[in-house]
Design a protein around this motif. Structure first.
Motif, PDB file in Angstrom:
ATOM      1  N   LEU A  57       0.806  -1.217   0.000  1.00  0.00           N
ATOM      2  CA  LEU A  57       0.000   0.000   0.000  1.00  0.00           C
ATOM      3  C   LEU A  57       0.844   1.273   0.000  1.00  0.00           C
ATOM      4  O   LEU A  57       0.365   2.323  -0.421  1.00  0.00           O
ATOM      5  N   ALA A  58       2.088   1.193   0.483  1.00  0.00           N
ATOM      6  CA  ALA A  58       2.960   2.370   0.519  1.00  0.00           C
ATOM      7  C   ALA A  58       4.416   1.922   0.554  1.00  0.00           C
ATOM      8  O   ALA A  58       4.740   0.842   1.056  1.00  0.00           O
ATOM      9  N   VAL A  59       5.299   2.769   0.020  1.00  0.00           N
ATOM     10  CA  VAL A  59       6.743   2.518   0.021  1.00  0.00           C
ATOM     11  C   VAL A  59       7.352   3.367   1.132  1.00  0.00           C
ATOM     12  O   VAL A  59       7.202   4.589   1.137  1.00  0.00           O
ATOM     13  N   LEU A  60       8.038   2.721   2.071  1.00  0.00           N
ATOM     14  CA  LEU A  60       8.666   3.447   3.178  1.00  0.00           C
ATOM     15  C   LEU A  60      10.144   3.694   2.922  1.00  0.00           C
ATOM     16  O   LEU A  60      10.700   4.680   3.373  1.00  0.00           O
ATOM     17  N   LYS A  61      10.809   2.770   2.222  1.00  0.00           N
ATOM     18  CA  LYS A  61      12.208   2.920   1.828  1.00  0.00           C
ATOM     19  C   LYS A  61      12.377   2.223   0.486  1.00  0.00           C
ATOM     20  O   LYS A  61      11.985   1.072   0.335  1.00  0.00           O
ATOM     21  N   HIS A  62      12.960   2.945  -0.469  1.00  0.00           N
ATOM     22  CA  HIS A  62      13.133   2.383  -1.812  1.00  0.00           C
ATOM     23  C   HIS A  62      14.185   1.282  -1.781  1.00  0.00           C
ATOM     24  O   HIS A  62      15.181   1.379  -1.052  1.00  0.00           O
ATOM     25  N   PRO A  63      14.013   0.222  -2.583  1.00  0.00           N
ATOM     26  CA  PRO A  63      15.033  -0.843  -2.648  1.00  0.00           C
ATOM     27  C   PRO A  63      16.397  -0.299  -3.096  1.00  0.00           C
ATOM     28  O   PRO A  63      16.466   0.661  -3.861  1.00  0.00           O
ATOM     29  N   GLU A  64      17.448  -0.929  -2.619  1.00  0.00           N
ATOM     30  CA  GLU A  64      18.815  -0.529  -2.957  1.00  0.00           C
ATOM     31  C   GLU A  64      19.185  -1.012  -4.350  1.00  0.00           C
ATOM     32  O   GLU A  64      18.705  -2.044  -4.806  1.00  0.00           O
ATOM     33  N   GLN A  65      20.055  -0.267  -5.001  1.00  0.00           N
ATOM     34  CA  GLN A  65      20.499  -0.590  -6.344  1.00  0.00           C
ATOM     35  C   GLN A  65      21.859  -1.296  -6.277  1.00  0.00           C
ATOM     36  O   GLN A  65      22.575  -1.192  -5.292  1.00  0.00           O
ATOM     37  N   GLY A  66      22.214  -1.998  -7.352  1.00  0.00           N
ATOM     38  CA  GLY A  66      23.527  -2.623  -7.430  1.00  0.00           C
ATOM     39  C   GLY A  66      23.532  -4.064  -6.984  1.00  0.00           C
ATOM     40  O   GLY A  66      22.504  -4.679  -6.752  1.00  0.00           O
ATOM     41  N   ASP A  67      24.733  -4.605  -6.859  1.00  0.00           N
ATOM     42  CA  ASP A  67      24.952  -5.993  -6.470  1.00  0.00           C
ATOM     43  C   ASP A  67      24.982  -6.079  -4.950  1.00  0.00           C
ATOM     44  O   ASP A  67      25.888  -5.539  -4.307  1.00  0.00           O
ATOM     45  N   LEU A  68      24.017  -6.754  -4.369  1.00  0.00           N
ATOM     46  CA  LEU A  68      23.922  -6.834  -2.908  1.00  0.00           C
ATOM     47  C   LEU A  68      25.085  -7.597  -2.285  1.00  0.00           C
ATOM     48  O   LEU A  68      25.394  -7.413  -1.117  1.00  0.00           O
ATOM     49  N   HIS A  69      25.736  -8.464  -3.070  1.00  0.00           N
ATOM     50  CA  HIS A  69      26.877  -9.225  -2.556  1.00  0.00           C
ATOM     51  C   HIS A  69      28.165  -8.406  -2.598  1.00  0.00           C
ATOM     52  O   HIS A  69      29.166  -8.789  -2.000  1.00  0.00           O
ATOM     53  N   ASN A  70      28.133  -7.302  -3.320  1.00  0.00           N
ATOM     54  CA  ASN A  70      29.273  -6.386  -3.427  1.00  0.00           C
ATOM     55  C   ASN A  70      28.772  -4.954  -3.248  1.00  0.00           C
ATOM     56  O   ASN A  70      28.782  -4.165  -4.195  1.00  0.00           O
ATOM     57  N   PRO A  71      28.322  -4.611  -2.037  1.00  0.00           N
ATOM     58  CA  PRO A  71      27.735  -3.281  -1.837  1.00  0.00           C
ATOM     59  C   PRO A  71      28.731  -2.159  -2.128  1.00  0.00           C
ATOM     60  O   PRO A  71      29.921  -2.287  -1.847  1.00  0.00           O
ATOM     61  N   TYR A  72      28.211  -1.091  -2.711  1.00  0.00           N
ATOM     62  CA  TYR A  72      28.969   0.125  -3.036  1.00  0.00           C
ATOM     63  C   TYR A  72      30.087  -0.129  -4.041  1.00  0.00           C
ATOM     64  O   TYR A  72      31.004   0.659  -4.147  1.00  0.00           O
TER      65      TYR A  72
END
Length: 130
Positions: free
Chosen positions: A41-56
């Motif tokens: 019904l609502a978005v509280l935090k947008h999903p993160e972009q990129g490779d989750l196994h190699n953050p940033y």
């Protein structure tokens, strides 16, 4: 509720939950088995972009684009990913989506500016260390 107990919400309850790196508010449609079927019904935090196994790390073979779940999309969520009953007034989906993506952009921009300043300082230190 003790830490080892899972929150099992009643059907029809409005809850907050995590799903594929995003955070949402939604209605419990079903709550049988190890998961609950929730309607977004609502978005509280947008999903993160990129490779989750190699953050940033921007230099990965596949930099994933993650879209927020759609309005009224049904998702199966383990009870452990349900945070509890949603408190407060439920925001309009489109407005919540706009706010969530703006907050994610601001967080990434802040991280970018931090990295640029840190790089400037390290380059200065590199010169001094020679």
């Amino acid at each position: 509720m003790q830490n080892n107990q899972k929150f099992i919400p009643d059907q029809g309850a409005i809850v907050n939950f995590t799903y594929k790196t995003g955070e949402y508010a939604g209605e419990v449609m079903e709550n049988s088995g190890p998961r609950a079927l929730l309607k977004v019904l609502a978005v509280l935090k947008h999903p993160e972009q990129g490779d989750l196994h190699n953050p940033y790390n921007p230099d990965v073979p596949m930099f994933h684009e993650r879209r927020a779940s759609s309005y009224t999309e049904k998702v199966n969520v383990p009870f452990g990913d349900i945070g509890g009953l949603y408190r407060g007034e439920l925001p309009d989906y489109k407005e919540s989506l706009r706010r969530a993506v703006a907050a994610e952009i601001e967080a990434i921009d802040r991280l970018k500016r931090w990295a640029e300043r840190g790089l400037e300082q390290l380059r200065q230190l590199e010169k001094e260390y020679k």
